[in-house]
Design a protein around this motif. Sequence first.
Motif, PDB file in Angstrom:
ATOM      1  N   ASN A  55       0.803  -1.217   0.000  1.00  0.00           N
ATOM      2  CA  ASN A  55       0.000   0.000   0.000  1.00  0.00           C
ATOM      3  C   ASN A  55       0.837   1.270   0.000  1.00  0.00           C
ATOM      4  OD1 ASN A  55      -1.913  -1.915   2.154  1.00  0.00           O
ATOM      5  ND2 ASN A  55      -2.711  -1.182   0.210  1.00  0.00           N
ATOM      6  N   THR A  56       2.044   1.175   0.564  1.00  0.00           N
ATOM      7  CA  THR A  56       2.879   2.361   0.662  1.00  0.00           C
ATOM      8  C   THR A  56       4.345   1.965   0.688  1.00  0.00           C
ATOM      9  OG1 THR A  56       3.276   4.401   1.905  1.00  0.00           O
ATOM     10  CG2 THR A  56       2.796   2.409   3.180  1.00  0.00           C
ATOM     11  N   LYS A  57       5.166   2.856   0.167  1.00  0.00           N
ATOM     12  CA  LYS A  57       6.613   2.646   0.181  1.00  0.00           C
ATOM     13  C   LYS A  57       7.268   4.002   0.191  1.00  0.00           C
ATOM     14  CE  LYS A  57       8.408  -0.959  -0.802  1.00  0.00           C
ATOM     15  NZ  LYS A  57       9.065  -1.935  -1.733  1.00  0.00           N
ATOM     16  N   SER A  58       8.255   4.145   1.074  1.00  0.00           N
ATOM     17  CA  SER A  58       8.932   5.430   1.220  1.00  0.00           C
ATOM     18  C   SER A  58      10.397   5.353   0.822  1.00  0.00           C
ATOM     19  CB  SER A  58       8.833   5.926   2.672  1.00  0.00           C
ATOM     20  OG  SER A  58       7.513   6.265   2.996  1.00  0.00           O
ATOM     21  N   ASN A  59      10.902   6.471   0.360  1.00  0.00           N
ATOM     22  CA  ASN A  59      12.311   6.619   0.022  1.00  0.00           C
ATOM     23  C   ASN A  59      12.680   8.046   0.399  1.00  0.00           C
ATOM     24  OD1 ASN A  59      14.837   6.881  -1.067  1.00  0.00           O
ATOM     25  ND2 ASN A  59      14.263   6.297  -3.138  1.00  0.00           N
ATOM     26  N   GLY A  60      13.108   8.221   1.636  1.00  0.00           N
ATOM     27  CA  GLY A  60      13.432   9.564   2.115  1.00  0.00           C
ATOM     28  C   GLY A  60      12.190  10.433   2.152  1.00  0.00           C
ATOM     29  N   ARG A  61      12.246  11.569   1.447  1.00  0.00           N
ATOM     30  CA  ARG A  61      11.106  12.489   1.439  1.00  0.00           C
ATOM     31  C   ARG A  61      10.039  12.079   0.417  1.00  0.00           C
ATOM     32  NH1 ARG A  61      12.156  16.683  -0.699  1.00  0.00           N
ATOM     33  NH2 ARG A  61      14.220  16.230  -1.569  1.00  0.00           N
ATOM     34  N   TYR A  62      10.245  11.001  -0.287  1.00  0.00           N
ATOM     35  CA  TYR A  62       9.288  10.510  -1.276  1.00  0.00           C
ATOM     36  C   TYR A  62       8.491   9.346  -0.689  1.00  0.00           C
ATOM     37  CZ  TYR A  62      12.435  12.961  -4.510  1.00  0.00           C
ATOM     38  OH  TYR A  62      13.201  13.904  -5.137  1.00  0.00           O
ATOM     39  N   THR A  63       7.162   9.429  -0.771  1.00  0.00           N
ATOM     40  CA  THR A  63       6.297   8.346  -0.317  1.00  0.00           C
ATOM     41  C   THR A  63       5.302   8.025  -1.410  1.00  0.00           C
ATOM     42  OG1 THR A  63       6.473   8.989   2.001  1.00  0.00           O
ATOM     43  CG2 THR A  63       4.628   7.565   1.398  1.00  0.00           C
ATOM     44  N   ALA A  64       5.314   6.775  -1.859  1.00  0.00           N
ATOM     45  CA  ALA A  64       4.368   6.324  -2.869  1.00  0.00           C
ATOM     46  C   ALA A  64       3.277   5.511  -2.210  1.00  0.00           C
ATOM     47  CB  ALA A  64       5.087   5.483  -3.920  1.00  0.00           C
ATOM     48  N   THR A  65       2.047   5.677  -2.682  1.00  0.00           N
ATOM     49  CA  THR A  65       0.928   4.883  -2.202  1.00  0.00           C
ATOM     50  C   THR A  65       0.286   4.176  -3.385  1.00  0.00           C
ATOM     51  OG1 THR A  65      -0.668   6.677  -2.435  1.00  0.00           O
ATOM     52  CG2 THR A  65       0.484   6.498  -0.319  1.00  0.00           C
ATOM     53  N   LEU A  66      -0.363   3.073  -3.099  1.00  0.00           N
ATOM     54  CA  LEU A  66      -1.003   2.286  -4.136  1.00  0.00           C
ATOM     55  C   LEU A  66      -2.339   1.774  -3.659  1.00  0.00           C
ATOM     56  CD1 LEU A  66      -0.964   0.753  -6.858  1.00  0.00           C
ATOM     57  CD2 LEU A  66       0.283  -1.081  -5.690  1.00  0.00           C
ATOM     58  N   ASP A  67      -3.372   2.004  -4.464  1.00  0.00           N
ATOM     59  CA  ASP A  67      -4.701   1.442  -4.211  1.00  0.00           C
ATOM     60  C   ASP A  67      -5.028   0.578  -5.413  1.00  0.00           C
ATOM     61  OD1 ASP A  67      -7.413   0.858  -3.966  1.00  0.00           O
ATOM     62  OD2 ASP A  67      -7.847   2.766  -2.990  1.00  0.00           O
ATOM     63  N   GLN A  72      -5.104   3.270  -8.628  1.00  0.00           N
ATOM     64  CA  GLN A  72      -4.507   4.591  -8.496  1.00  0.00           C
ATOM     65  C   GLN A  72      -3.254   4.512  -7.632  1.00  0.00           C
ATOM     66  OE1 GLN A  72      -7.823   6.806  -6.811  1.00  0.00           O
ATOM     67  NE2 GLN A  72      -8.280   7.706  -8.807  1.00  0.00           N
ATOM     68  N   SER A  73      -2.281   5.346  -7.981  1.00  0.00           N
ATOM     69  CA  SER A  73      -1.087   5.494  -7.165  1.00  0.00           C
ATOM     70  C   SER A  73      -0.793   6.981  -7.043  1.00  0.00           C
ATOM     71  CB  SER A  73       0.098   4.775  -7.798  1.00  0.00           C
ATOM     72  OG  SER A  73       1.283   4.979  -7.053  1.00  0.00           O
ATOM     73  N   SER A  74      -0.132   7.343  -5.970  1.00  0.00           N
ATOM     74  CA  SER A  74       0.286   8.724  -5.808  1.00  0.00           C
ATOM     75  C   SER A  74       1.716   8.759  -5.294  1.00  0.00           C
ATOM     76  CB  SER A  74      -0.642   9.465  -4.843  1.00  0.00           C
ATOM     77  OG  SER A  74      -0.555   8.904  -3.544  1.00  0.00           O
ATOM     78  N   LEU A  75       2.398   9.840  -5.609  1.00  0.00           N
ATOM     79  CA  LEU A  75       3.745  10.081  -5.099  1.00  0.00           C
ATOM     80  C   LEU A  75       3.698  11.395  -4.331  1.00  0.00           C
ATOM     81  CD1 LEU A  75       6.761   9.177  -5.054  1.00  0.00           C
ATOM     82  CD2 LEU A  75       7.106  10.758  -6.969  1.00  0.00           C
ATOM     83  N   HIS A  76       3.983  11.326  -3.034  1.00  0.00           N
ATOM     84  CA  HIS A  76       3.950  12.502  -2.178  1.00  0.00           C
ATOM     85  C   HIS A  76       5.384  12.928  -1.887  1.00  0.00           C
ATOM     86  CE1 HIS A  76       2.146  15.267   0.693  1.00  0.00           C
ATOM     87  NE2 HIS A  76       3.072  14.920   1.552  1.00  0.00           N
ATOM     88  N   ILE A  77       5.656  14.202  -2.115  1.00  0.00           N
ATOM     89  CA  ILE A  77       6.981  14.755  -1.839  1.00  0.00           C
ATOM     90  C   ILE A  77       6.840  15.722  -0.671  1.00  0.00           C
ATOM     91  CG2 ILE A  77       8.963  16.011  -2.762  1.00  0.00           C
ATOM     92  CD1 ILE A  77       8.037  15.171  -5.563  1.00  0.00           C
ATOM     93  N   THR A  78       7.612  15.482   0.347  1.00  0.00           N
ATOM     94  CA  THR A  78       7.541  16.282   1.567  1.00  0.00           C
ATOM     95  C   THR A  78       8.685  17.290   1.611  1.00  0.00           C
ATOM     96  OG1 THR A  78       6.587  14.388   2.730  1.00  0.00           O
ATOM     97  CG2 THR A  78       7.497  16.158   4.080  1.00  0.00           C
ATOM     98  N   ALA A  79       8.369  18.498   2.067  1.00  0.00           N
ATOM     99  CA  ALA A  79       9.390  19.534   2.255  1.00  0.00           C
ATOM    100  C   ALA A  79      10.278  19.656   1.016  1.00  0.00           C
ATOM    101  CB  ALA A  79      10.216  19.235   3.501  1.00  0.00           C
ATOM    102  N   SER A  80       9.665  20.048  -0.076  1.00  0.00           N
ATOM    103  CA  SER A  80      10.351  20.043  -1.366  1.00  0.00           C
ATOM    104  C   SER A  80      11.635  20.874  -1.355  1.00  0.00           C
ATOM    105  CB  SER A  80       9.410  20.551  -2.459  1.00  0.00           C
ATOM    106  OG  SER A  80       9.011  21.882  -2.180  1.00  0.00           O
ATOM    107  N   GLN A  81      12.571  20.439  -2.190  1.00  0.00           N
ATOM    108  CA  GLN A  81      13.845  21.143  -2.363  1.00  0.00           C
ATOM    109  C   GLN A  81      14.013  21.497  -3.839  1.00  0.00           C
ATOM    110  OE1 GLN A  81      16.823  18.451  -0.811  1.00  0.00           O
ATOM    111  NE2 GLN A  81      15.966  18.484   1.257  1.00  0.00           N
TER     112      GLN A  81
END
Lengths: 112, 110
Positions: A55-67, A72-81
């Motif tokens: 359902n979810t997998k993270s790589n540092g500030r990147y978090t992918a979700t899967l339904d 549907q999938s989403s890629l969430h980027i936290t505290a962008s640089q």
Amino acid sequence: KNQVEQSPQSLIILEGKNCTLQCNYTVSPFSNLRWYKQDTGRGPVSLTIMTFSENTKSNGRYTATLDADTKQSSLHITASQLSDSASYICVVSPSGTGKLIFGQGTTLQVKP
Amino acid sequence: NAGVTQTPKFQVLKTGQSMTLQCAQDMNHNSMYWYRQDPGMGLRLIYYSASEGTTDKGEVPNGYNVSRLNKREFSLRLESAAPSQTSVYFCASDSNYGYTFGSGTRLTVV
């Protein structure tokens, strides 16, 4: 026809803000879904790989979700640089083929 | 550094000319691929090689040929270049844990 559609096509955000990129797919069944980051003038680099059961997998500030139910999938980027400025590509691998189906990508620009 | 190396990085050809794009990987991967990337479209598979000595057509093979010279090298040949082959070409290899892509060859056919 197996397809992978990404939205938005492009996105501009301010440094430090979060953002979420979307991926809808019609590929079924599939063995895994991947997110890649492609810097301008470079080849894609893998961020995450998820099987259909994850359902979810993270790589540092990147978090992918899967339904898998809604495809549907989403890629969430936290505290962008500023270095997050790139194209982000969603890729689905149909089961039993060993091949990949690429989305057209979302171009992200992070401004100071 | 380990990875996929492509040459050349840039090339301009005249219509009808031929050329070979070179690709080599030093990760001992069995599978290798050639893709093209065009504006507004996802990467499209041209040819792939599941193992040394085997090659198969992908989604857009017309106008191209490939050679899997050995486990490390997989080349893409354009026998008679056409303007429609103007694109960025990527070679990749696969370890089942994810693809590793080369940095690309930007080809312009005039």
